[in-house]
Design an enzyme around this catalytic site. Structure first.
Site, PDB file in Angstrom:
ATOM      1  N   GLN A  17      -6.127  80.971  14.184  1.00  0.00           N
ATOM      2  CA  GLN A  17      -7.268  81.385  14.071  1.00  0.00           C
ATOM      3  C   GLN A  17      -6.977  80.443  15.487  1.00  0.00           C
ATOM      4  OE1 GLN A  17      -7.307  80.251   9.716  1.00  0.00           O
ATOM      5  NE2 GLN A  17      -9.154  79.755  10.677  1.00  0.00           N
ATOM      6  N   ARG A  67     -10.929  75.810   4.001  1.00  0.00           N
ATOM      7  CA  ARG A  67     -12.539  76.295   4.490  1.00  0.00           C
ATOM      8  C   ARG A  67     -12.940  74.848   4.725  1.00  0.00           C
ATOM      9  NH1 ARG A  67     -16.620  81.860   2.458  1.00  0.00           N
ATOM     10  NH2 ARG A  67     -17.795  80.911   4.147  1.00  0.00           N
ATOM     11  N   CYS A  68     -12.349  73.630   4.871  1.00  0.00           N
ATOM     12  CA  CYS A  68     -13.312  73.029   4.830  1.00  0.00           C
ATOM     13  C   CYS A  68     -12.396  71.911   6.066  1.00  0.00           C
ATOM     14  CB  CYS A  68     -12.894  72.415   3.667  1.00  0.00           C
ATOM     15  SG  CYS A  68     -11.376  70.968   3.903  1.00  0.00           S
ATOM     16  N   GLU A  91     -18.171  75.652   6.489  1.00  0.00           N
ATOM     17  CA  GLU A  91     -17.265  75.060   4.602  1.00  0.00           C
ATOM     18  C   GLU A  91     -18.215  74.982   4.204  1.00  0.00           C
ATOM     19  OE1 GLU A  91     -14.401  73.399   7.827  1.00  0.00           O
ATOM     20  OE2 GLU A  91     -15.538  72.243   7.152  1.00  0.00           O
TER      21      GLU A  91
END
Lengths: 148, 789
Positions: free
Chosen positions: B219, B372-373, B742
């Site tokens: 990523q 996802r945070c 998120e």
């Protein structure tokens, strides 16, 4: 995992003892037995195939017998490895003759399984172990109770 | 307002990347095939803690097709047996003498075929001496606990760090005088991102020109390039200069934070290629991904709220044990060891707060990534949203009323929280009101009362979360000192089309579409004439990657800023062509025109052509710009979610009847993509509430090592999400956007949890640790004699 059980075997205690002291005869009853290297009368290395659910593994075990008191007591230590898995077993058995032709046996085993077999097969492991144990003793009875 | 032909801000432009994905023409790492490429597979430890006595590779090496076996000792000779983590800890690449978690990499096999490599790993005999493991972080802190990291000679304990935030004295003072204090232990277990594509790489070192190219599921390709250069400098391989390293992150099948860390497999494959000059591919299988890659969460939280009898919250006190496994390998590029966890005051005006977190080592795989945070915001939101409900229950108040009473009032933004964050904008009562109206809250409460009287179990759960995204301002965020700006470079071609290269990287978010829309909006070039490229460090400007909903807040802003630079130059070109002063021009309907004279105008396509064919004397040719954007603040999206559940008294099964999600992510670039993000996020947020959790037995064996036991929700478990929005633009973002990746993951878990607890609250239940399985519910019903056959 802790397992223990009581078995009644319709055979003289000497015959039962002799059976368990002969790794080749025990091996005939071990589910999934493939081959064995005997290093001494109390130290041997069997290869055993185990399948739990979809996971299949061939364990090379290193088995040692200890604290032998003929014909009533023995301890077993085993350590085994397979690809991605390992097993350690500490077990023992106590036998006594309830009659000249009947042997009562109390056994127990603490089994630690690590790796793929433990993580993938966790939910099936205990029931599989119980099934295999039952099959083993069925075979033992068959072999010992029938005079050779 | 943008037109459909242009496809700028606010248009549901169909995703430009989808035609290749739906035709199976994506180009993922495993699609990369190079001549002479070899394949790697990894031997992993069955033990959570053991000494390695010997590794016998002779049988594997005798297998035809096996080229090499690599062990920790081999890497140690090049000073590559250890690598740094993102949190300044260290982690083994391959062990020299001990393993510290199950499924840890022990040795690697390089072979001519993938299947031969897989066969060969079973032929490697590793002799272990098992050591007692510690898997419980509380036990890990007890004296005499097995030591997970004896290599940290200066730290003979499993305690990694202590961090605190807020005002302890003031918080304790308010607590000592409070009318009401509620306290709850809340555990948020390990979960795993389980992206469709597992991790892997193809490393190819060209010995002739000394260039290393690595296709990698990452990523953050630029950060990896810098780290690889620094790591090789400290190794006996010798530094590979950064211009000789090219990291390519091609199409990525989901990241969710799990593809931020550097995993040992990448390093082993890369080292093997550097040493041999042969390309090497490593792709992990599904079980390896689930069992060994970085986990998320694993926070043991004790939270206390001090309030008055009317339900106004005055102070918050939180103590947390953070289980990091065998290394602090969190993907958390903030200056705080527990990330943004101190955003735990949430959407509420709270006078004082004191937050303590202790990091602990255990014999489990290292982590934890921000699934996802934004670096622990999920844990924070779950805790505060649960505590508001616990307080409401204690005071016998409606949880919606308690929230309304405590919201930061819209007129108080920008608002500084008790732990020091400055929220940019928000209107929390509006979002909650909208959600309550949409779901029919008052009627649902009446229905619940009727059903309770009949013995039926129904629950309503609210979550009014505030997110903190867009890392980030360089004063608070960096990766190994590299400040967390992000970048965009735009080149407008003579015929009015353009290429945009961005420093962030897509794993499915739709950047090729949304970033083109930003440029379309700013320049008036149609979206289909704009190509967006990312993920190749040889061509993209330096960036810090995509995670923590940061792409739109950072690179999105950079794209707008770069486009505005282009527009500034285009204005000078327009002045030249229209023979007017730049001051007499205005930008109307995507054209520069002489003020008040639409007939005298130039489109961007015309100006682009002029930039190469007819630019004024003294002006450089061309029309391009680059921007590196360091945001002045984070952005704070928010939302109000309401979930309704029905519980079956015969089985304990939980059914989500309705779920309304009102999100506010500021100005929206592409509503369709935002809605897709929210649908996915809601599903990923519901899952840990009801299904997902990774637990270990006392020997450190993972109990959820396959998808048979680690339950990912399918379409069967997923309810029909009802989404809506409010729009409160960010005052500091050039587009007024806030980021959305998120929000739903963060907000859904407490909404579902609160609904299930609410269904059982009349029994005195105040908390149930997630995942709330039917069995846990059934046991509660059994305790109260409420099971029904």
């Amino acid at each position: 995992m802790h397992f223990e059980g009581h078995e009644t075997i319709n055979a003289p205690i000497e015959a039962v003892w002799a059976f368990f002291m002969d790794p080749n005869r025990v091996a005939e009853c071990a589910p999934g037995y493939q081959s064995m290297e005997v290093l001494s009368p109390t130290h041997f290395k069997p290869k055993v195939g185990v399948g739990i659910g979809v996971v299949k593994a061939t364990f090379t075990l290193d088995v040692e017998l200890d604290e032998l008191r003929e014909p009533e007591h023995v301890l077993v230590k085993a350590h085994g490895v397979a690809a991605g898995s390992a097993v350690d077993i500490h077990g023992g058995a106590d036998m006594k003759a309830s009659s000249p032709t009947i042997t009562e046996m109390d056994w127990k085993a603490d089994v630690n399984v690590s790796g793929t077999i433990a993580s993938v097969g966790a939910r099936l492991m205990e029931s599989t172990a119980r099934k295999l144990t039952a099959r083993f003793f069925e075979c033992v009875r068959e072999k010992v109770e029938t005079p050779r | 307002m943008a037109t459909t032909e242009i496809g700028g801000m606010g248009h549901s432009v169909k995703r430009k990347e989808d035609p290749r994905f739906i035709r199976g023409k994506g180009n993922y790492v495993d699609d990369i095939k190079l001549p002479g490429m070899l394949y790697m597979d990894i031997v992993r430890s069955p033990y959570a803690h053991a000494k390695i006595l010997n590794i016998d590779a002779s049988k594997a090496l005798a297998l035809p097709g096996v080229v090499a076996v690599i062990t920790g000792k081999d890497l140690d000779a090049y000073k590559l047996a250890w690598m740094p983590t993102l949190m300044s800890d260290t982690q083994m690449v391959l062990p020299v003498d001990r393993v510290v978690y199950q499924a840890q990499e022990v040795a690697a096999v390089i072979a001519t075929e993938r299947y031969i490599a897989a066969d060969a790993i079973t032929l490697i005999d590793v002799e272990y001496e098992p050591l007692p493991p510690v898997v419980d972080p509380f036990k890990a802190l007890e004296p005499g606990s097995p030591l997970v990291r004896p290599d940290h000679a200066d730290r003979p304990t499993n305690h990694i760090w202590h961090w605190e935030s807020g005002d302890k004295a003031r918080t304790d003072d308010i607590f000592s005088k409070a009318d009401v204090v509620v306290k709850e232990n809340i555990y948020i277990p390990r979960i795993h991102v389980s992206s469709i594509e597992t991790c892997g790489c193809v490393a190819s070192f060209d010995k002739i020109n000394g260039k290393l190219t690595v296709w990698m599921t990452t990523q953050a390709p630029h950060a990896i390039r810098t780290v690889f250069s620094l790591v090789t400098a400290a190794s006996a391989v010798g530094q590979i200069p950064e211009h000789k390293i090219r990291i390519i992150s091609p199409d990525i099948g989901g990241g969710f934070g799990g593809k931020v860390p550097v995993y040992p497999g990448y390093v082993i494959a890369t080292a093997a290629s550097v040493l041999t000059g042969v390309p090497i591919k490593w792709i992990e299988d599904r079980s390896e991904n689930l069992q060994a890659d970085s986990f998320a969460r694993d926070y043991h939280i004790t939270a206390e709220v001090a309030a008055d009898k009317k339900g106004k919250i005055h102070a918050l006190r939180v103590k947390t044990l953070a289980d990091h496994g065998a290394a602090d390998a969190a993907a958390n590029p903030s200056k705080f060891p527990a990330g943004l966890f101190n955003v735990i005051t949430g959407s509420y005006e709270i006078e004082a707060a004191h937050i303590e977190v202790d990091g602990v080592y255990t014999n489990k795989p290292p982590g934890g990534v921000a699934y996802r945070c934004s670096f622990r915001v999920t844990e924070a939101v779950h805790a505060i949203e649960r505590m508001v409900d616990v307080l409401a229950q204690k005071l016998e108040m409606d949880p919606a009323d308690v929230r309304m009473k405590n919201f930061i009032p819209p007129e108080k933004f920008p608002y500084k929280t008790a732990t020091g964050w400055e929220y940019d904008s928000g209107n929390y009562p509006a979002a909650l009101k909208k959600a309550m109206e949409k779901i029919g809250y008052a009627q649902l409460r009446r229905e619940q009362a009727r059903k309770r009287a009949k013995g039926e179990l129904m629950g309503i759960g609210i979550c009014t979360f505030t997110e903190i995204v867009g890392a980030g301002p360089s004063h608070t965020f960096d990766i190994l000192g590299i400040k967390m700006f992000d970048s965009a470079e735009i080149r407008v071609h003579p015929t009015g089309s353009a290429i945009v290269r961005i420093g962030v990287q897509s794993q499915g978010q739709g950047h090729e579409t949304t970033f083109a829309q930003i440029v379309a909006e700013e320049l008036g070039l149609p979206v289909e004439n704009i190509t967006v490229e990312h993920g190749d460090t040889d061509t993209a400007p330096y960036g810090l990657g995509t995670y923590a909903s940061r792409s739109t807040p950072t690179a999105g802003a950079a794209t707008a800023m770069a486009a505005r630079k282009i527009r500034d130059k285009a204005k000078l070109l327009a002045a030249h062509l229209l023979e007017a002063s730049p001051d007499d021009l205005e930008w109307v309907d995507y054209k520069f025109q002489v003020k008040g004279t639409p007939s005298k105008s130039k489109t961007m396509a015309e100006l682009a052509f002029a930039a190469y064919t007819n630019h004024p004397l003294g002006m450089e040719a061309g029309l391009e710009a680059i921007s590196y954007y360091d945001p002045p603040n984070l952005t704070f999206p928010f939302g109000a979610y309401i979930c309704v559940v029905d519980i079956d008294r015969g089985t304990g099964a939980i059914k989500i009847r309705r779920f309304v999600a009102v999100d506010d992510c500021g100005n929206i670039i592409n509503p369709m993509i935002v809605e897709g993000q929210i649908h996915g996020g809601l599903t990923m947020g519901m899952a840990p509430a009801l299904y997902e959790g990774i637990f270990y037995d006392e020997n450190g064996n993972i109990q959820q090592g396959t998808f048979m036991d680690y339950l990912l929700p399918t379409s069967m478990e997923t309810p029909a999400w009802e989404t809506d929005k409010t729009v409160t633009p960010s005052p500091h973002h050039p587009l007024g956007a806030k980021g959305v990746g998120e929000s739903a993951t963060v907000g859904a878990t407490p909404a579902v949890t609160n609904a299930v607890v609410d269904a059982l609250s009349h029994l005195g239940v105040t908390n149930i640790d997630i995942p709330i399985t039917p069995w846990k519910v059934y046991q509660i019903l059994q305790e109260h004699g409420l099971t029904e056959v």
